[in-house]
Scaffold this motif. Structure first.
Motif, PDB file in Angstrom:
ATOM      1  N   ILE A   7       0.837  -1.203   0.000  1.00  0.00           N
ATOM      2  CA  ILE A   7       0.000   0.000   0.000  1.00  0.00           C
ATOM      3  C   ILE A   7       0.870   1.251   0.000  1.00  0.00           C
ATOM      4  O   ILE A   7       0.623   2.195  -0.757  1.00  0.00           O
ATOM      5  CB  ILE A   7      -0.974  -0.016   1.198  1.00  0.00           C
ATOM      6  CG1 ILE A   7      -2.044  -1.088   0.973  1.00  0.00           C
ATOM      7  CG2 ILE A   7      -1.597   1.360   1.432  1.00  0.00           C
ATOM      8  CD1 ILE A   7      -2.913  -1.377   2.175  1.00  0.00           C
ATOM      9  N   LEU A  30      -4.329   0.281  -5.816  1.00  0.00           N
ATOM     10  CA  LEU A  30      -4.373   0.738  -4.430  1.00  0.00           C
ATOM     11  C   LEU A  30      -5.727   0.427  -3.806  1.00  0.00           C
ATOM     12  O   LEU A  30      -5.798  -0.036  -2.660  1.00  0.00           O
ATOM     13  CB  LEU A  30      -4.078   2.237  -4.358  1.00  0.00           C
ATOM     14  CG  LEU A  30      -4.125   2.882  -2.973  1.00  0.00           C
ATOM     15  CD1 LEU A  30      -3.155   2.193  -2.013  1.00  0.00           C
ATOM     16  CD2 LEU A  30      -3.824   4.367  -3.078  1.00  0.00           C
ATOM     17  N   LEU A  34      -6.215  -1.908  -0.537  1.00  0.00           N
ATOM     18  CA  LEU A  34      -6.906  -1.433   0.663  1.00  0.00           C
ATOM     19  C   LEU A  34      -8.070  -2.358   1.025  1.00  0.00           C
ATOM     20  O   LEU A  34      -8.290  -2.658   2.202  1.00  0.00           O
ATOM     21  CB  LEU A  34      -7.398  -0.004   0.455  1.00  0.00           C
ATOM     22  CG  LEU A  34      -6.307   1.063   0.396  1.00  0.00           C
ATOM     23  CD1 LEU A  34      -6.896   2.392  -0.077  1.00  0.00           C
ATOM     24  CD2 LEU A  34      -5.608   1.216   1.730  1.00  0.00           C
ATOM     25  N   ARG A  37      -6.661  -5.500   2.539  1.00  0.00           N
ATOM     26  CA  ARG A  37      -6.256  -5.268   3.936  1.00  0.00           C
ATOM     27  C   ARG A  37      -7.467  -5.268   4.852  1.00  0.00           C
ATOM     28  O   ARG A  37      -7.427  -5.845   5.949  1.00  0.00           O
ATOM     29  CB  ARG A  37      -5.503  -3.946   4.048  1.00  0.00           C
ATOM     30  CG  ARG A  37      -5.054  -3.669   5.486  1.00  0.00           C
ATOM     31  CD  ARG A  37      -4.368  -2.359   5.619  1.00  0.00           C
ATOM     32  NE  ARG A  37      -5.321  -1.278   5.375  1.00  0.00           N
ATOM     33  CZ  ARG A  37      -5.020   0.002   5.452  1.00  0.00           C
ATOM     34  NH1 ARG A  37      -3.790   0.374   5.714  1.00  0.00           N
ATOM     35  NH2 ARG A  37      -5.939   0.919   5.230  1.00  0.00           N
TER      36      ARG A  37
END
Length: 54
Positions: A7, A30, A34, A37
């Motif tokens: 990231i 990205l 995200l 995650r």
């Protein structure tokens, strides 16, 4: 590579990217990182909260 590192590298690439098409690709990567995650954190939290406390 750990997700946090990935990231941060994508964010660094975005800061230095001026090409519109490349920027869109990095933004997509990205966004996916995200989301990945968030899933990983949710799974970890679910495991933690489902363990019996003594």
């Amino acid at each position: 590579m750990p997700i946090e590192q990935h990231i941060e590298e994508l964010r660094a690439e975005l800061r230095n990217c001026w090409d519109i098409e490349e920027r869109a690709q990095i933004e997509g990567e990205l966004e996916m990182a995200l989301a990945e995650r968030e899933v990983m954190l949710a799974v970890a939290e679910a495991r933690y909260s489902s363990e019996p406390s003594f």
